[in-house]
Design a protein around this motif. Structure first.
Motif, PDB file in Angstrom:
ATOM      1  N   GLY A   1      -9.777 -12.285  -3.585  1.00 16.28           N
ATOM      2  CA  GLY A   1     -10.097 -12.048  -2.182  1.00 16.28           C
ATOM      3  C   GLY A   1      -8.927 -11.419  -1.461  1.00 16.28           C
ATOM      4  O   GLY A   1      -8.248 -10.543  -1.986  1.00 16.28           O
ATOM      5  N   PHE A   2      -8.674 -11.884  -0.226  1.00 12.86           N
ATOM      6  CA  PHE A   2      -7.628 -11.244   0.568  1.00 12.86           C
ATOM      7  C   PHE A   2      -6.254 -11.882   0.382  1.00 12.86           C
ATOM      8  O   PHE A   2      -5.282 -11.446   0.992  1.00 12.86           O
ATOM      9  CB  PHE A   2      -8.002 -11.226   2.062  1.00 12.86           C
TER      10      PHE A   2
ATOM     11  N   LYS B   1       6.103  -7.905   6.687  1.00 17.69           N
ATOM     12  CA  LYS B   1       5.451  -6.657   7.097  1.00 17.69           C
ATOM     13  C   LYS B   1       4.659  -6.000   5.970  1.00 17.69           C
ATOM     14  O   LYS B   1       3.798  -5.165   6.230  1.00 17.69           O
ATOM     15  CB  LYS B   1       6.497  -5.672   7.624  1.00 17.69           C
ATOM     16  N   ALA B   2       4.920  -6.355   4.730  1.00 14.98           N
ATOM     17  CA  ALA B   2       4.263  -5.723   3.585  1.00 14.98           C
ATOM     18  C   ALA B   2       3.122  -6.585   3.064  1.00 14.98           C
ATOM     19  O   ALA B   2       3.269  -7.801   2.918  1.00 14.98           O
ATOM     20  CB  ALA B   2       5.276  -5.475   2.467  1.00 14.98           C
ATOM     21  N   VAL B   3       1.981  -5.953   2.792  1.00 14.97           N
ATOM     22  CA  VAL B   3       0.821  -6.617   2.207  1.00 14.97           C
ATOM     23  C   VAL B   3       0.338  -5.738   1.058  1.00 14.97           C
ATOM     24  O   VAL B   3      -0.084  -4.603   1.276  1.00 14.97           O
ATOM     25  CB  VAL B   3      -0.311  -6.811   3.242  1.00 14.97           C
TER      26      VAL B   3
ATOM     27  N   LEU C   1      -8.307  -8.381   4.511  1.00 10.53           N
ATOM     28  CA  LEU C   1      -9.505  -7.677   4.061  1.00 10.53           C
ATOM     29  C   LEU C   1      -9.242  -6.179   3.930  1.00 10.53           C
ATOM     30  O   LEU C   1      -9.727  -5.528   3.001  1.00 10.53           O
ATOM     31  CB  LEU C   1     -10.657  -7.935   5.039  1.00 10.53           C
ATOM     32  N   ALA C   2      -8.458  -5.632   4.866  1.00  9.58           N
ATOM     33  CA  ALA C   2      -8.103  -4.216   4.786  1.00  9.58           C
ATOM     34  C   ALA C   2      -7.307  -3.934   3.515  1.00  9.58           C
ATOM     35  O   ALA C   2      -7.525  -2.920   2.838  1.00  9.58           O
ATOM     36  CB  ALA C   2      -7.298  -3.810   6.019  1.00  9.58           C
ATOM     37  N   SER C   3      -6.396  -4.836   3.173  1.00  9.63           N
ATOM     38  CA  SER C   3      -5.615  -4.681   1.948  1.00  9.63           C
ATOM     39  C   SER C   3      -6.525  -4.721   0.725  1.00  9.63           C
ATOM     40  O   SER C   3      -6.346  -3.954  -0.227  1.00  9.63           O
ATOM     41  CB  SER C   3      -4.553  -5.784   1.867  1.00  9.63           C
ATOM     42  N   GLN C   4      -7.522  -5.601   0.763  1.00 11.29           N
ATOM     43  CA  GLN C   4      -8.489  -5.663  -0.326  1.00 11.29           C
ATOM     44  C   GLN C   4      -9.250  -4.337  -0.430  1.00 11.29           C
ATOM     45  O   GLN C   4      -9.494  -3.834  -1.524  1.00 11.29           O
ATOM     46  CB  GLN C   4      -9.461  -6.810  -0.086  1.00 11.29           C
ATOM     47  N   HIS C   5      -9.600  -3.762   0.718  1.00  5.00           N
ATOM     48  CA  HIS C   5     -10.300  -2.472   0.722  1.00  5.00           C
ATOM     49  C   HIS C   5      -9.453  -1.373   0.088  1.00  5.00           C
ATOM     50  O   HIS C   5      -9.984  -0.463  -0.551  1.00  5.00           O
ATOM     51  CB  HIS C   5     -10.657  -2.067   2.154  1.00  5.00           C
ATOM     52  N   THR C   6      -8.141  -1.422   0.260  1.00  7.11           N
ATOM     53  CA  THR C   6      -7.281  -0.375  -0.320  1.00  7.11           C
ATOM     54  C   THR C   6      -7.270  -0.411  -1.838  1.00  7.11           C
ATOM     55  O   THR C   6      -6.885   0.554  -2.488  1.00  7.11           O
ATOM     56  CB  THR C   6      -5.816  -0.517   0.153  1.00  7.11           C
TER      57      THR C   6
ATOM     58  N   GLU D   1      -8.618   1.617   6.943  1.00  8.99           N
ATOM     59  CA  GLU D   1      -8.131   2.098   8.239  1.00  8.99           C
ATOM     60  C   GLU D   1      -8.881   1.448   9.398  1.00  8.99           C
ATOM     61  O   GLU D   1      -8.288   1.041  10.399  1.00  8.99           O
ATOM     62  CB  GLU D   1      -8.292   3.614   8.289  1.00  8.99           C
ATOM     63  N   LYS D   2     -10.199   1.312   9.257  1.00  7.72           N
ATOM     64  CA  LYS D   2     -11.005   0.710  10.323  1.00  7.72           C
ATOM     65  C   LYS D   2     -10.613  -0.751  10.544  1.00  7.72           C
ATOM     66  O   LYS D   2     -10.506  -1.216  11.682  1.00  7.72           O
ATOM     67  CB  LYS D   2     -12.492   0.813   9.955  1.00  7.72           C
TER      68      LYS D   2
END
Length: 435
Positions: free
Chosen positions: A115-116, A245-247, A356-361, A409-410
């Motif tokens: 997951g995230f 700051k890093a994910v 979740l955005a990190s998961q999307h990447t 990005e969203k």
């Protein structure tokens, strides 16, 4: 015994006995109890809960459902550290070398992310050549030689937990204190250390969003540890915004190295020193956590922690040159800057949205079988409380896929809450239990 009787007993609010709990765990682990009956019992436990006795017995049964690690051959008081999971939580990569540099043996088993939340094993495998699997005798020898070793969890450690967690994940029975505590502590106790430091997260990006829930989880895990004869301390820490700051895997390893060079973000540095201080105290080097924190800071400022990380990477087959040359890490082919649509102050950063955005990447998994992009992730340029101008860069998103980049990005753009008035920053360490 009859599994249906156990289900009915717990459904009606009864307490399961030691023998009944062991019957369930052993039968389910061996495949003699089907998923549908195990799921029914889990749902009954979810609604009717377990008392302390049941929780302790469930943990013990899961602990001994497979192999356990014997660390008797490792000199000194072995101290383990576990986080309940968060966004940007790379503290193990900082805390373990700092504690080891202060003479605390670190023989740690870590997991992968789902997951995230990120997993320590995934981050370590972003280092070219790094091995997270080794023979038991090599693992113990490495701890005696250099004071630190980190390996991935094997299939033979707490197999009951692996089966139960997978079932809980698809039956809506995850969020139960007894089930969470027994899952975490069965693995920690099976890993064999003498003392355990728990980093229990609370906030939007944590498993337990409310502080009271996090404290209740911390309390019961400390009680389980002490009942098993282990010194156990739980720090309740903030996860309302990402840590540091890093994910993302490579990005987080780089930030951990920067932190050990004395150039890390203030929050990850402060939390790492706090946790390392507790570990050094539990390891018997000092009498108080404050003294332990002083030693940890000295190890940071002298470069001893960084040197320990270097020797740790080299010993497990990794390319130690990454410490001085970040281009040796996997690199993303695409990046996108997220700009502020208005000026003001960062009132909050939704850690779950960033996760979740990190998961999307591609940096996180949707299922345990998913491959991940070790180069992908997000770097925040602003944190809660910072001032920002319209058009200023809030974050940079990294990926190797245009589609993934657009989805991430969203999410990142929605995660930042900007207001005209500056509000207080969240308290990082909210409470320490078990001292």
């Amino acid at each position: 015994m009859n599994m249906n009787d156990l289900i009915v007993k717990k459904r009606d609010g009864g307490a399961l006995s030691k023998d009944e709990i062991r019957y369930f765990i052993n039968g389910y682990t061996e495949g003699e109890i089907p998923d549908y009956q195990a799921a029914a019992l889990l749902m009954a436990i979810f609604f009717r809960k377990m008392d302390k006795f049941e929780t302790f017995e469930l943990t013990d049964a899961m602990r001994y459902s497979g192999d356990t690690i014997d660390l008797a051959g490792v000199r000194g008081i072995k101290v383990d550290k576990h986080s309940t999971g968060g966004v940007g939580d790379k503290t193990t990569l900082i805390v373990a070398p700092l504690a080891a540099a202060c003479g605390i043996p670190i023989a740690k088993m870590s997991g992968r992310g789902l997951g995230f939340t990120g997993g320590t094993v995934d981050k370590l495998e972003a280092i070219p050549g790094f091995r997270t699997a080794m023979e038991p005798e090599d693992f113990l020898q490495q701890v005696n030689d250099i004071g630190i070793a980190v390996i991935g969890q094997t299939a033979h450690i707490t197999p009951a937990d692996k089966k139960l967690y997978a079932l809980r994940d698809v039956t809506g029975t995850v969020e139960n204190l007894s089930l969470i505590a027994s899952s975490i502590m069965s693995k920690k106790l099976a890993a064999g250390s003498d003392a355990i430091v728990l980093d229990v997260k609370c906030g939007r990006g944590a498993f337990m969003e409310e502080q009271a829930e996090a404290e209740a989880l911390g309390e019961i895990m400390c009680e389980i540890g002490r009942a098993a004869g282990k010194k156990t301390v739980a720090a309740i820490t903030d996860m309302s915004q990402p840590l540091g700051k890093a994910v993302g895997n490579s990005l987080e390893v780089i930030e951990a190295i920067e932190t050990l060079k004395g150039r890390g973000p203030s929050d990850i540095t402060a939390l790492s020193l706090c946790l390392a201080g507790i570990m050094i105290c539990l390891g018997g080097r000092v009498k108080t956590t404050a003294e332990g924190k002083i030693l940890a800071r000295q190890a940071l400022e002298s470069g001893a922690g960084l040197n320990k990380l270097r020797s740790f990477i080299a010993r497990q087959g990794g390319d130690e040159r990454v410490i001085d040359d970040y281009e040796l890490f996997p690199q993303s082919s695409l990046r996108r800057e997220i700009l502020a649509r208005e000026g003001g102050f960062i009132n909050g950063i939704d850690a779950r949205a960033i996760g979740l955005a990190s998961q999307h990447t591609g940096a996180g998994r949707r299922t345990k079988e998913d491959d991940i992009d070790l180069s992908a992730g997000i770097v925040l340029h602003k944190k809660t409380g910072d001032k920002v101008s319209k058009g200023e860069c809030l974050a940079t998103v990294f990926s190797s896929s245009q589609g993934r980049l657009a989805d991430a990005e969203k999410e990142v753009a929605r995660a930042f809450d900007i207001s005209k008035e500056k509000k207080g920053e969240p308290k990082l360490v909210k409470k320490v239990l078990g001292l």
